[in-house]
Design a protein around this motif. Structure first.
Motif, PDB file in Angstrom:
ATOM      1  N   PRO A 153      -1.403  18.242  26.985  1.00  0.00           N
ATOM      2  CA  PRO A 153      -1.347  18.716  25.601  1.00  0.00           C
ATOM      3  C   PRO A 153      -0.597  17.733  24.697  1.00  0.00           C
ATOM      4  CG  PRO A 153      -0.025  20.125  27.057  1.00  0.00           C
ATOM      5  CD  PRO A 153      -0.745  19.140  27.919  1.00  0.00           C
ATOM      6  N   LEU A 154       0.192  16.845  25.285  1.00  0.00           N
ATOM      7  CA  LEU A 154       0.959  15.863  24.523  1.00  0.00           C
ATOM      8  C   LEU A 154       0.118  14.659  24.108  1.00  0.00           C
ATOM      9  CD1 LEU A 154       3.896  15.876  23.691  1.00  0.00           C
ATOM     10  CD2 LEU A 154       4.454  14.673  25.787  1.00  0.00           C
ATOM     11  N   LYS A 155      -0.963  14.387  24.855  1.00  0.00           N
ATOM     12  CA  LYS A 155      -1.761  13.174  24.618  1.00  0.00           C
ATOM     13  C   LYS A 155      -2.309  13.066  23.194  1.00  0.00           C
ATOM     14  CE  LYS A 155      -4.680   9.814  26.610  1.00  0.00           C
ATOM     15  NZ  LYS A 155      -4.267   8.808  25.663  1.00  0.00           N
ATOM     16  N   PRO A 156      -2.922  14.110  22.625  1.00  0.00           N
ATOM     17  CA  PRO A 156      -3.426  13.979  21.248  1.00  0.00           C
ATOM     18  C   PRO A 156      -2.304  13.659  20.250  1.00  0.00           C
ATOM     19  CG  PRO A 156      -4.348  15.939  22.288  1.00  0.00           C
ATOM     20  CD  PRO A 156      -3.300  15.406  23.215  1.00  0.00           C
ATOM     21  N   LEU A 157      -1.142  14.273  20.408  1.00  0.00           N
ATOM     22  CA  LEU A 157      -0.018  13.996  19.513  1.00  0.00           C
ATOM     23  C   LEU A 157       0.449  12.552  19.659  1.00  0.00           C
ATOM     24  CD1 LEU A 157       2.235  14.766  17.500  1.00  0.00           C
ATOM     25  CD2 LEU A 157       3.593  15.492  19.483  1.00  0.00           C
ATOM     26  N   VAL A 158       0.642  12.109  20.897  1.00  0.00           N
ATOM     27  CA  VAL A 158       1.097  10.742  21.144  1.00  0.00           C
ATOM     28  C   VAL A 158       0.098   9.739  20.573  1.00  0.00           C
ATOM     29  CG1 VAL A 158       1.506   9.053  22.983  1.00  0.00           C
ATOM     30  CG2 VAL A 158       2.566  11.312  23.110  1.00  0.00           C
ATOM     31  N   ASP A 159      -1.192   9.972  20.779  1.00  0.00           N
ATOM     32  CA  ASP A 159      -2.221   9.080  20.237  1.00  0.00           C
ATOM     33  C   ASP A 159      -2.174   9.064  18.715  1.00  0.00           C
ATOM     34  OD1 ASP A 159      -3.083   8.380  22.763  1.00  0.00           O
ATOM     35  OD2 ASP A 159      -4.854   9.689  22.730  1.00  0.00           O
ATOM     36  N   TRP A 160      -2.085  10.243  18.103  1.00  0.00           N
ATOM     37  CA  TRP A 160      -2.048  10.325  16.639  1.00  0.00           C
ATOM     38  C   TRP A 160      -0.827   9.574  16.099  1.00  0.00           C
ATOM     39  CZ3 TRP A 160       1.036  11.584  12.640  1.00  0.00           C
ATOM     40  CH2 TRP A 160       0.431  11.677  11.383  1.00  0.00           C
ATOM     41  N   LEU A 161       0.329   9.823  16.683  1.00  0.00           N
ATOM     42  CA  LEU A 161       1.556   9.150  16.226  1.00  0.00           C
ATOM     43  C   LEU A 161       1.407   7.638  16.340  1.00  0.00           C
ATOM     44  CD1 LEU A 161       4.213  11.483  17.897  1.00  0.00           C
ATOM     45  CD2 LEU A 161       3.729  11.326  15.441  1.00  0.00           C
ATOM     46  N   ASN A 219      -0.622   6.180  13.586  1.00  0.00           N
ATOM     47  CA  ASN A 219      -0.227   6.552  12.224  1.00  0.00           C
ATOM     48  C   ASN A 219       1.205   6.171  11.871  1.00  0.00           C
ATOM     49  OD1 ASN A 219      -2.540   8.205  10.840  1.00  0.00           O
ATOM     50  ND2 ASN A 219      -2.541   8.791  12.998  1.00  0.00           N
ATOM     51  N   GLY A 220       1.636   5.025  12.345  1.00  0.00           N
ATOM     52  CA  GLY A 220       2.891   4.471  11.864  1.00  0.00           C
ATOM     53  C   GLY A 220       4.121   4.690  12.711  1.00  0.00           C
ATOM     54  N   PHE A 221       3.986   5.372  13.842  1.00  0.00           N
ATOM     55  CA  PHE A 221       5.134   5.580  14.717  1.00  0.00           C
ATOM     56  C   PHE A 221       5.121   4.565  15.850  1.00  0.00           C
ATOM     57  CE2 PHE A 221       4.959   9.620  12.618  1.00  0.00           C
ATOM     58  CZ  PHE A 221       6.266  10.077  12.591  1.00  0.00           C
ATOM     59  N   SER A 222       6.298   4.167  16.275  1.00  0.00           N
ATOM     60  CA  SER A 222       6.443   3.393  17.511  1.00  0.00           C
ATOM     61  C   SER A 222       6.711   4.428  18.601  1.00  0.00           C
ATOM     62  CB  SER A 222       7.616   2.421  17.411  1.00  0.00           C
ATOM     63  OG  SER A 222       7.364   1.456  16.417  1.00  0.00           O
ATOM     64  N   VAL A 223       5.727   4.655  19.439  1.00  0.00           N
ATOM     65  CA  VAL A 223       5.839   5.683  20.464  1.00  0.00           C
ATOM     66  C   VAL A 223       6.375   5.057  21.746  1.00  0.00           C
ATOM     67  CG1 VAL A 223       4.593   7.406  21.830  1.00  0.00           C
ATOM     68  CG2 VAL A 223       3.949   7.001  19.443  1.00  0.00           C
ATOM     69  N   VAL A 224       7.448   5.646  22.257  1.00  0.00           N
ATOM     70  CA  VAL A 224       8.068   5.174  23.494  1.00  0.00           C
ATOM     71  C   VAL A 224       7.910   6.286  24.527  1.00  0.00           C
ATOM     72  CG1 VAL A 224      10.184   4.335  24.578  1.00  0.00           C
ATOM     73  CG2 VAL A 224       9.731   3.809  22.160  1.00  0.00           C
TER      74      VAL A 224
END
Length: 179
Positions: free
Chosen positions: A61-69, A72-77
């Motif tokens: 359930p986290l994958k769509p959020l992580v992909d979107w972030l 869209n301008g976030f550095s996802v770690v």
């Protein structure tokens, strides 16, 4: 007269901690609005989002959020969740991102005026103190308006400013889906 330069700000979002606080307030966050809010307040140097992920799952359930972030301008770690068996023999997972947040905040501090930490975790008190010693103002965003409060008292006291998440929700939140 020399114009005053815009404040250089970075966001450090402890994903699991912020999710827990927002859920306790029965709200979801609109991360686009969150970015827009801080971009409008100065120079947003970086917006980090930290989360542990379960590897090998067909769907998370986290994958769509992580992909979107990420798009869209976030550095996802991210880092993989660790699985272990507790003393009672139950299977547990652990995905603490504290070290990643601390390293990034300390590395970026020389290029910042203001660090905004979205977490209530008291373990960050010493990090906040160290970043302040480098001349960076630190704001902590979490909530006191839940039972129990989501913000550790020692972290709230160490920060230069505390922002109540519930007060930010009219600008960056929306009612929880399905509530």
């Amino acid at each position: 007269m020399t114009p005053i330069p815009a404040e250089r700000t970075a966001l450090f979002i402890d994903g699991a901690n912020l999710y827990s606080a927002a859920r306790a307030l029965n709200a979801d966050l609109d991360f686009r609005k969150l970015l827009d809010l801080y971009r409008g307040a100065g120079v947003l140097v970086r917006a980090y989002y930290y989360t542990a992920v379960v590897e090998g799952e067909e769907f998370s359930p986290l994958k769509p959020l992580v992909d979107w972030l990420d798009y869209n301008g976030f550095s996802v770690v991210t880092k993989p969740v660790k699985r272990f068996t507790d003393a009672e023999g139950r299977s547990r997972t652990k995905g603490n991102m504290d070290i990643e947040i601390a390293v990034d905040m300390l590395e970026l501090a020389p290029r910042l005026d203001h660090a905004v930490l979205f977490s209530g975790d008291g373990d960050f008190r010493r990090l906040v103190q160290a970043v302040q010693a480098k001349g960076v103002r630190v704001t902590v965003v979490s909530t006191l308006k839940t039972q129990p409060p989501q913000i550790a008292d020692e972290l709230r006291r160490q920060a230069d400013a505390f922002v109540e998440l519930a007060d930010l929700l009219p600008e960056v939140g929306r009612p929880r889906a399905g509530s």
